[in-house]
Each structure stands twice: as structure tokens, then as C-alpha cells.
Scaffold this motif. Structure first.
Motif, PDB file in Angstrom:
ATOM      1  N   GLY A 188      -4.855  -3.499  13.667  1.00  0.00           N
ATOM      2  CA  GLY A 188      -4.012  -2.645  12.570  1.00  0.00           C
ATOM      3  C   GLY A 188      -4.988  -1.639  12.056  1.00  0.00           C
ATOM      4  N   GLY A 189      -5.973  -0.792  12.892  1.00  0.00           N
ATOM      5  CA  GLY A 189      -6.319   0.805  12.568  1.00  0.00           C
ATOM      6  C   GLY A 189      -6.798   0.713  11.494  1.00  0.00           C
ATOM      7  N   VAL A 190      -6.575   1.482  10.432  1.00  0.00           N
ATOM      8  CA  VAL A 190      -7.097   1.898   9.169  1.00  0.00           C
ATOM      9  C   VAL A 190      -6.813   0.128   8.158  1.00  0.00           C
ATOM     10  N   VAL A 194       0.699  -1.366  -0.105  1.00  0.00           N
ATOM     11  CA  VAL A 194       0.017   0.442   0.253  1.00  0.00           C
ATOM     12  C   VAL A 194       0.972   1.209   0.155  1.00  0.00           C
ATOM     13  N   CYS A 195       2.109   1.660   0.120  1.00  0.00           N
ATOM     14  CA  CYS A 195       2.656   2.276  -0.028  1.00  0.00           C
ATOM     15  C   CYS A 195       3.011   3.197  -1.261  1.00  0.00           C
ATOM     16  N   PRO A 196       2.854   4.145  -1.035  1.00  0.00           N
ATOM     17  CA  PRO A 196       2.527   5.564  -2.314  1.00  0.00           C
ATOM     18  C   PRO A 196       3.826   5.205  -3.040  1.00  0.00           C
ATOM     19  N   GLU A 206      -5.928  -0.511  22.014  1.00  0.00           N
ATOM     20  CA  GLU A 206      -6.950  -0.640  20.676  1.00  0.00           C
ATOM     21  C   GLU A 206      -8.152  -0.354  21.152  1.00  0.00           C
ATOM     22  N   ALA A 207      -9.322   0.630  20.053  1.00  0.00           N
ATOM     23  CA  ALA A 207     -10.485   0.970  20.763  1.00  0.00           C
ATOM     24  C   ALA A 207     -11.361  -0.189  19.606  1.00  0.00           C
ATOM     25  N   LEU A 208     -10.446  -1.094  18.672  1.00  0.00           N
ATOM     26  CA  LEU A 208     -11.789  -1.839  18.176  1.00  0.00           C
ATOM     27  C   LEU A 208     -11.202  -3.496  19.095  1.00  0.00           C
ATOM     28  N   HIS A 209     -12.050  -4.503  17.898  1.00  0.00           N
ATOM     29  CA  HIS A 209     -11.608  -5.654  18.322  1.00  0.00           C
ATOM     30  C   HIS A 209     -10.663  -6.179  17.775  1.00  0.00           C
ATOM     31  N   ILE A 228      -0.985   3.452  22.358  1.00  0.00           N
ATOM     32  CA  ILE A 228      -3.058   3.830  22.501  1.00  0.00           C
ATOM     33  C   ILE A 228      -2.520   3.590  21.298  1.00  0.00           C
ATOM     34  N   GLY A 229      -3.481   2.696  20.414  1.00  0.00           N
ATOM     35  CA  GLY A 229      -3.720   2.391  18.651  1.00  0.00           C
ATOM     36  C   GLY A 229      -2.971   1.417  18.154  1.00  0.00           C
ATOM     37  N   SER A 230      -3.433   0.599  17.347  1.00  0.00           N
ATOM     38  CA  SER A 230      -2.920  -0.339  16.672  1.00  0.00           C
ATOM     39  C   SER A 230      -2.487  -0.023  15.349  1.00  0.00           C
ATOM     40  N   VAL A 246       0.435   5.559   5.466  1.00  0.00           N
ATOM     41  CA  VAL A 246       1.223   4.366   6.183  1.00  0.00           C
ATOM     42  C   VAL A 246       2.577   4.262   6.825  1.00  0.00           C
ATOM     43  N   ILE A 247       3.397   5.203   5.511  1.00  0.00           N
ATOM     44  CA  ILE A 247       4.482   5.052   5.592  1.00  0.00           C
ATOM     45  C   ILE A 247       5.356   6.220   6.256  1.00  0.00           C
ATOM     46  N   LEU A 248       4.644   6.974   6.185  1.00  0.00           N
ATOM     47  CA  LEU A 248       4.268   8.251   7.052  1.00  0.00           C
ATOM     48  C   LEU A 248       4.133   8.113   8.577  1.00  0.00           C
ATOM     49  N   PHE A 274      -9.498  -7.064  -0.964  1.00  0.00           N
ATOM     50  CA  PHE A 274      -8.726  -6.681  -2.101  1.00  0.00           C
ATOM     51  C   PHE A 274      -7.361  -6.934  -2.577  1.00  0.00           C
ATOM     52  N   ARG A 275      -7.571  -5.560  -1.695  1.00  0.00           N
ATOM     53  CA  ARG A 275      -6.056  -4.450  -1.516  1.00  0.00           C
ATOM     54  C   ARG A 275      -4.865  -5.140  -0.664  1.00  0.00           C
ATOM     55  N   LEU A 276      -5.631  -5.555   0.003  1.00  0.00           N
ATOM     56  CA  LEU A 276      -4.765  -5.655   1.745  1.00  0.00           C
ATOM     57  C   LEU A 276      -5.301  -7.430   3.144  1.00  0.00           C
ATOM     58  N   TYR A 290      -9.819  -1.907   9.058  1.00  0.00           N
ATOM     59  CA  TYR A 290     -11.355  -1.150   8.789  1.00  0.00           C
ATOM     60  C   TYR A 290     -10.960  -0.544   7.635  1.00  0.00           C
ATOM     61  N   GLY A 291     -10.248   0.581   7.208  1.00  0.00           N
ATOM     62  CA  GLY A 291     -10.641   0.855   5.920  1.00  0.00           C
ATOM     63  C   GLY A 291     -10.128  -0.161   4.766  1.00  0.00           C
ATOM     64  N   ILE A 292      -9.102  -0.418   4.661  1.00  0.00           N
ATOM     65  CA  ILE A 292      -8.221  -0.443   3.352  1.00  0.00           C
ATOM     66  C   ILE A 292      -9.056  -2.227   3.055  1.00  0.00           C
ATOM     67  N   ASN A 302     -10.384  -3.913  22.773  1.00  0.00           N
ATOM     68  CA  ASN A 302     -12.134  -2.549  23.444  1.00  0.00           C
ATOM     69  C   ASN A 302     -11.552  -2.164  24.033  1.00  0.00           C
ATOM     70  N   TYR A 303     -10.546  -1.506  24.022  1.00  0.00           N
ATOM     71  CA  TYR A 303     -10.024  -0.421  25.332  1.00  0.00           C
ATOM     72  C   TYR A 303     -10.144   0.710  25.036  1.00  0.00           C
ATOM     73  N   ILE A 304     -11.246   1.928  25.113  1.00  0.00           N
ATOM     74  CA  ILE A 304     -10.548   2.662  24.241  1.00  0.00           C
ATOM     75  C   ILE A 304      -9.667   4.021  25.391  1.00  0.00           C
TER      76      ILE A 304
HETATM   77  C1  LIG Z   1      -9.485   3.792   3.509  1.00  0.00           C
HETATM   78  C2  LIG Z   1      -8.247   4.284   3.585  1.00  0.00           C
HETATM   79  C3  LIG Z   1      -7.130   3.896   2.276  1.00  0.00           C
HETATM   80  C4  LIG Z   1      -6.726   3.933   2.401  1.00  0.00           C
HETATM   81  N1  LIG Z   1      -5.211   3.900   2.055  1.00  0.00           N
HETATM   82  C5  LIG Z   1      -3.747   4.113   2.023  1.00  0.00           C
HETATM   83  C6  LIG Z   1      -2.874   3.929   1.257  1.00  0.00           C
HETATM   84  O1  LIG Z   1      -3.269   2.521  -0.155  1.00  0.00           O
HETATM   85  N2  LIG Z   1      -1.519   3.670   1.291  1.00  0.00           N
HETATM   86  C7  LIG Z   1      -1.021   4.641   2.010  1.00  0.00           C
HETATM   87  O2  LIG Z   1      -0.194   4.426   2.287  1.00  0.00           O
HETATM   88  N3  LIG Z   1      -2.116   4.925   3.429  1.00  0.00           N
HETATM   89  C8  LIG Z   1      -3.950   4.332   3.488  1.00  0.00           C
HETATM   90  N4  LIG Z   1      -4.417   5.310   3.307  1.00  0.00           N
HETATM   91  C9  LIG Z   1      -3.856   6.159   4.415  1.00  0.00           C
HETATM   92  C10 LIG Z   1      -3.339   5.322   5.920  1.00  0.00           C
HETATM   93  O3  LIG Z   1      -4.282   4.365   6.496  1.00  0.00           O
HETATM   94  C11 LIG Z   1      -2.927   5.978   7.423  1.00  0.00           C
HETATM   95  O4  LIG Z   1      -2.602   7.162   6.897  1.00  0.00           O
HETATM   96  C12 LIG Z   1      -2.731   5.469   8.402  1.00  0.00           C
HETATM   97  O5  LIG Z   1      -3.294   4.196   8.904  1.00  0.00           O
HETATM   98  C13 LIG Z   1      -2.568   6.087   9.807  1.00  0.00           C
HETATM   99  O6  LIG Z   1      -2.116   5.477  10.316  1.00  0.00           O
HETATM  100  P1  LIG Z   1      -2.104   5.429  12.536  1.00  0.00           P
HETATM  101  O7  LIG Z   1      -1.363   4.703  12.889  1.00  0.00           O
HETATM  102  O8  LIG Z   1      -1.578   7.141  12.755  1.00  0.00           O
HETATM  103  O9  LIG Z   1      -3.747   5.279  12.551  1.00  0.00           O
HETATM  104  P2  LIG Z   1      -4.756   4.285  12.541  1.00  0.00           P
HETATM  105  O10 LIG Z   1      -4.501   3.578  11.314  1.00  0.00           O
HETATM  106  O11 LIG Z   1      -6.219   5.172  12.257  1.00  0.00           O
HETATM  107  O12 LIG Z   1      -4.781   3.715  13.499  1.00  0.00           O
HETATM  108  C14 LIG Z   1      -5.518   4.676  14.666  1.00  0.00           C
HETATM  109  C15 LIG Z   1      -6.137   3.080  15.987  1.00  0.00           C
HETATM  110  O13 LIG Z   1      -5.698   3.739  17.322  1.00  0.00           O
HETATM  111  C16 LIG Z   1      -7.475   3.538  17.708  1.00  0.00           C
HETATM  112  N5  LIG Z   1      -7.894   4.280  18.337  1.00  0.00           N
HETATM  113  C17 LIG Z   1      -8.601   5.422  18.170  1.00  0.00           C
HETATM  114  N6  LIG Z   1      -8.611   6.220  19.423  1.00  0.00           N
HETATM  115  C18 LIG Z   1      -8.628   5.434  20.398  1.00  0.00           C
HETATM  116  C19 LIG Z   1      -8.559   5.490  21.886  1.00  0.00           C
HETATM  117  N7  LIG Z   1      -8.252   6.564  22.164  1.00  0.00           N
HETATM  118  N8  LIG Z   1      -8.112   4.526  22.662  1.00  0.00           N
HETATM  119  C20 LIG Z   1      -7.433   3.214  22.070  1.00  0.00           C
HETATM  120  N9  LIG Z   1      -7.310   3.426  20.484  1.00  0.00           N
HETATM  121  C21 LIG Z   1      -8.311   4.189  19.649  1.00  0.00           C
HETATM  122  C22 LIG Z   1      -8.186   3.237  15.990  1.00  0.00           C
HETATM  123  O14 LIG Z   1      -9.706   2.259  16.779  1.00  0.00           O
HETATM  124  C23 LIG Z   1      -6.819   2.693  14.973  1.00  0.00           C
HETATM  125  O15 LIG Z   1      -6.943   1.096  14.975  1.00  0.00           O
HETATM  126  C24 LIG Z   1      -5.695   4.829   4.055  1.00  0.00           C
HETATM  127  C25 LIG Z   1      -6.915   5.184   4.822  1.00  0.00           C
HETATM  128  C26 LIG Z   1      -8.147   5.002   4.694  1.00  0.00           C
HETATM  129  C27 LIG Z   1      -9.299   5.226   5.365  1.00  0.00           C
END
Ligand SMILES: Cc1cc2nc3c(=O)[nH]c(=O)nc-3n(C[C@H](O)[C@H](O)[C@H](O)COP(=O)(O)OP(=O)(O)OC[C@H]3O[C@@H](n4cnc5c(N)ncnc54)[C@H](O)[C@@H]3O)c2cc1C
Length: 470
Positions: free
Chosen positions: A184-186, A95-97, A178-181, A154-156, A449-451, A194-196, A189-191, A218-220
Motif C-alpha cells: 500500500g505504500g503511503v 483520499v483524492c482531492p 515491496e520493501a516493507l512487510h 518495484i513498490g506497492s 494518489v490519483i496522479l 481514521f482517514r483510510l 504507512y502514512g495516511i 521485505n524485498y528491497i
Molecule cells: C501522510 C500522508 C498523507 C497523504 N494524504 C494524501 C491524500 O489525502 N490524498 C492524496 O491524494 N495524496 C495524499 N498523500 C500523497 C500520496 O499518498 C502519494 O502521492 C502516493 O502514495 C504516491 O504513490 P506512489 O505509489 O508513487 O508511492 P508510495 O505510496 O510512496 O509507495 C512506494 C512504495 O515503494 C516501496 N519502496 C520504496 N523503495 C523500495 C525499494 N528499493 N524496493 C522495494 N520497494 C520499495 C515503499 O516501501 C512503498 O511501499 C499523502 C502522503 C502522505 C505521506
């Protein structure tokens, strides 16, 4: 092999699922390299002494180093080299650009005058990581004796996972909240699948667990426990809570039934598995004619998901031209091949509905490009009297996300900027509260993701120094 010979080798293209077939399934679109293909692609690398590709990589992977190992057929050594700097190579390879990062300054691409012909660094990274997973040959790195210090993350998402990986390898205890069950974060739940494929995210998380990282689901934080409480129990805390707060159009009709934020739509489809009716009863409106407003990766993911959920038509409505679209070229091309319709230089002004409150269409206006705005892109300006209507039954709004506001709102003394991003020291990721660090989308706004991983890497180093002194 001489440089001239290497430069003459044509790029090795990765096979992909046929678009007519793939819109009927959730399987990954690119099929991966065989060992022979990977070695051939690796042999295009010139092993430049200055390695401009490395300066384009936010986590500083030794790119010529791992590619050389692939060329020699030593795939185990290649993955070990990658993992020195990147705990999520199977994900980044997908998924990295790369075309804007490591592959942009590649000498091969420059001499062939096309970034498309640069060495396929991302595809080779993916190959090495897949080879390791498929062969079950995961070698764990040596971990130093326990330091006795404990960090809370905080956050996976990619930022949190990177911090966890780096700190555990330095001998610290690490617990992720991690707040969700699922982790992986996005990425989860987002990507879309078929891409990942989620199997890949899970196996990268399993690797971290094998190293000793603990994850509480499940820990907010901000509800179950405050950041201040966490800081009293742990020696340092990292906030990697991402940018999960969707922006809306703020136009009439946005509260009609059938309007989704892309976040909700993709979360239902991916995290809650709405596409798989055999195992999931998550409700989702499949729609016959689905319009997606936006032009980024999120919009492409939603448009392609709509087709896979059975929509007859999936329409991208974007207010600028294709040149300004923030989505990766690969995603735009894949969407076009699959039959997503692109309507450019158009903007919705009203969402239309019937008496029962369901979406029936969108009133649009045509746009033209004016002078560049603060982002450097030409500002879209409405063309007078150019209104027209789209006949659609589902509208997905994919115009951006802001940082999750919960922790900043609940934590006295945690400084944020005017759009809600946590303010950090640029070199360390330190926040306004001693011992608390932040990185990823919660600091950068919706980024990549990579940033997020690069920010995680920098913060982990600073947390290590902080915990070593305190
Ligand atoms: C649909 C979609 C497609 C994308 N495609 C690409 C791509 O192709 N290539 C790319 O490089 N980037 C892509 N991105 C962007 C990339 O996914 C994000 O920049 C990256 O995931 C950010 O990582 P992060 O760890 O900062 O946050 P996130 O991935 O958002 O993870 C944050 C985590 O923190 C948890 N959380 C939030 N609040 C709390 C709390 N209070 N307590 C406990 N846990 C909490 C969330 O549940 C989540 O799991 C995409 C984004 C989306 C939405």
C-alpha cells in the motif's frame, strides 16, 4: 427528471463522527452514505453529454456512467463501471482531492457557484466500492490468455498497484517487490486509519491478488537484488518507489529527543500500530504539547494523530497563511473541529531542549507574505524582532519529502533530475534504460494518489506495448 428539478436537489451531506468522540478513537470520520442517500445524491448529476468531470479525472473514469447506475440502484453495475478504469475506487473515493479534479468542472457546482455543491463524485465512488466489499460480491473481470511475458513492479503504492492491475488484466505475469512487510505504500504507512481504514487497502490488494498478482514483501530492490538483475529476469520493470525521504528544517536543536519527521511519526502510529497498545509495543512519544511544522495533508494527519494519541494540545505552525496551505480544505476543517490549534505566519528558528537532550520548546519568528516565489505562492518573509516561544515537548517536521534515492543511486545509467526525481518520457513513463519505466512520487515528487495512479496507467500501457514487441 428535468435538469431544473435535478439542480434544485440540495447536496446530500455525509454524516460524520462527532469530533469530541472521534478524537478518542481511530475509526473513520465520515460514516458513508446509505443506499437511499447515494441514490439521491446521484440524482443531482445532469449526465452532461460533454462530461467535464471526466476530463478532470487523471484515470479517466466514466463518471456520469457509474453515477447513472447508482441513481438506478444498480450498484453492481456502478462498481464494474468504476473498475474499468480504477483498481482502487474505495481508496480514491476517500483520499483524492476531488474538489480540485473531477468536482471542480462539474456543471452542477458551476451553476450553484460553489465547488462544495458539485455532485459528490468521490463520496459516490466510495459508496459503490464499500457496497461491493460489504456485500462480498466481487466479480473478477475476464482475463485474456497468458502472454508468457512477465513484469516486475518495484513498490506497492498506488502507482505500483495500478501498473500491476492493468498489466495482469492484459494477460501478463506480474510480481511486485515491496520493501516493507505490508502493501500500500503511503496508503498504509502514512495516511491514518481514521482517514483510510487499512481493511480497505487490504481488500483492494486482495482483489489484485485474486487476479493473479504476486507480491514479495521485505524485498528491497537495490539491496537484495539490483534493478539490472531484475531486468535480466523479467521482460519489463516499473519503478514506483515513491517519495519517502523526509526534508528537515536544518535548524539548531533538530537532533533533540522528541523531534520526529512526520514520516517516522506516522509510520510508528499507522504501520507499526503504536496507537493500539493492546496488540503493539511500538514505542512512540505521545507528548502533552505537540507542534507540527507544515501545512499539507501530512501535517494535518500528524496533528490529528497526536490528539488521538492523547496530546493535550496539538499545534500546527505554518509559515504562510491558511489560503496558501496545501492541505485539502476537508482535512483543515476536520483538524479544526477536533481542536488542533492553527498558528499561521510563524516559522521555527530553533528547537529548545533541556540538559538531558529532550525538547522543551521552539523559538519562533512571525512572518509576513512578500512577492510570489517560483511556486507562485507569496514568499514568507520574517518580521524583524518578532521572536517568541512555544512551550512544547514533541516537534513533528512535516515540510515535504523527496524521492527515495536508493535505486537511482545503485543503478548506473538511470537518469535523475536535480531534486532526485527519475527522468521519464512524459507520454510513456519510459526511463533512460530500455524496458524500465517509472511513475508516481519517484517521478513527480510528493504528489497525490490519483496522479500516481494516472502515471501507473500510462506506464502500464507503454510496458504492454514494449513487451508485445520484444
Ligand atoms: C501522510 C500522508 C498523507 C497523504 N494524504 C494524501 C491524500 O489525502 N490524498 C492524496 O491524494 N495524496 C495524499 N498523500 C500523497 C500520496 O499518498 C502519494 O502521492 C502516493 O502514495 C504516491 O504513490 P506512489 O505509489 O508513487 O508511492 P508510495 O505510496 O510512496 O509507495 C512506494 C512504495 O515503494 C516501496 N519502496 C520504496 N523503495 C523500495 C525499494 N528499493 N524496493 C522495494 N520497494 C520499495 C515503499 O516501501 C512503498 O511501499 C499523502 C502522503 C502522505 C505521506
Amino acid at each position: 427528471m428535468k435538469t431544473k428539478e435535478r439542480l434544485a436537489i440540495p447536496p446530500v451531506h455525509m454524516k460524520e463522527q462527532d469530533p469530541r468522540e472521534r478524537i478518542k478513537n481511530q475509526k473513520e470520520v465520515p460514516l458513508g452514505y446509505t443506499s437511499e442517500q447515494a441514490r439521491r445524491e446521484a440524482s443531482r448529476c445532469l449526465q452532461c453529454r460533454k462530461a467535464p468531470c471526466v476530463s478532470g479525472c487523471p484515470v479517466g473514469i466514466d463518471i456520469p456512467g457509474f453515477i447513472e447506475k447508482i441513481e438506478k440502484g444498480d450498484f453492481q453495475a456502478a462498481i464494474l463501471k468504476l473498475k474499468e478504469k480504477n483498481v482502487l475506487p474505495a481508496i480514491c473515493g476517500r483520499v483524492c482531492p476531488q474538489e480540485e479534479q473531477c468536482q471542480l468542472p462539474c456543471t452542477v457546482g458551476k451553476s450553484r457557484k460553489s465547488v462544495e455543491e458539485s455532485v459528490a463524485i468521490g463520496k459516490l465512488e466510495r459508496f459503490a466500492a464499500d457496497w461491493e466489499r460489504q456485500n462480498g460480491n466481487v466479480i473478477l473481470p475476464d482475463i485474456p490468455p497468458k502472454t508468457g511475458k512477465r513484469a516486475a513492479v518495484i513498490g506497492s503504492g498506488p502507482a505500483g498497484l495500478t501498473v500491476a492491475g492493468d498489466l495482469i488484466k492484459l494477460g501478463h505475469g506480474v510480481t511486485i517487490f515491496e520493501a516493507l512487510h505490508k502493501p500500500g505504500g503511503v496508503l498504509t504507512y502514512g495516511i491514518p486509519e481514521f482517514r483510510l481504514p487499512k481493511e480497505i487497502v487490504n481488500s483492494e490488494v486482495e482483489y489484485l491478488k485474486k487476479l493473479g498478482v504476486e507480491i514479495k514483501y521485505n524485498y528491497i530492490i537495490g539491496k537484495i537484488k539490483s534493478l539490472v538483475e531484475l531486468l535480466s529476469e523479467y521482460d519489463s520493470v516499473f519503478i514506483g518507489t515513491g517519495a519517502g525521504l523526509p526534508s528537515f528544517l536544518r535548524i539548531e536543536g533538530e537532533n533533540l529527543l522528541g523531534v520526529y519527521s512526520a514520516n517516522e511519526y506516522l509510520t510508528r502510529a499507522n504501520l507499526m500500530r503504536a496507537f493500539d497498545q493492546d496488540i503493539s509495543d511500538t514505542p512512540i512519544l505521545r507528548g502533552n504539547r505537540v507542534a507540527i511544522v507544515g501545512g499539507g495533508n501530512v501535517a494535518m494527519d500528524a496533528a490529528r494523530t497526536a490528539l488521538r494519541l492523547g496530546a493535550e494540545k496539538s499545534i500546527i505552525a505554518y509559515r504562510r497563511s491558511e489560503k496558501e496551505m496545501p492541505a485539502r480544505n476537508e482535512e483543515i476543517e476536520h483538524a479544526k473541529e477536533e481542536g488542533v490549534e492553527f498558528h499561521l505566519l510563524v516559522n521555527p528558528i530553533r528547537i529548545l531542549g533541556n540538559d538531558d537532550g529532550w525538547v522543551t520548546g521552539m523559538e519562533m519568528i512571525r512572518m509576513q507574505l512578500g512577492e510570489p516565489d517560483s511556486s507562485g505562492r507569496r514568499r514568507p518573509v520574517p518580521i524583524k524582532d518578532s521572536e517568541f516561544q512555544f512551550n512544547v515537548d514533541v516537534v513533528i517536521v512535516a515540510i515535504g519529502n523527496s524521492p527515495n534515492p536508493l535505486i537511482p543511486r545503485e543503478t548506473p545509467g538511470l537518469k535523475v533530475n536535480n531534486w532526485g526525481g527519475i527522468i521519464v518520457d512524459e507520454t510513456t513513463g519510459a526511463t533512460s534504460i530500455p524496458g524500465v519505466y517509472a511513475g508516481g512520487d519517484i517521478v513527480l515528487g510528493a504528489a497525490t494518489v490519483i496522479l500516481a495512479m494516472g502515471e501507473g496507467r500510462r506506464a502500464a500501457q507503454a510496458m504492454h506495448e514494449y513487451m508485445s514487441k520484444n
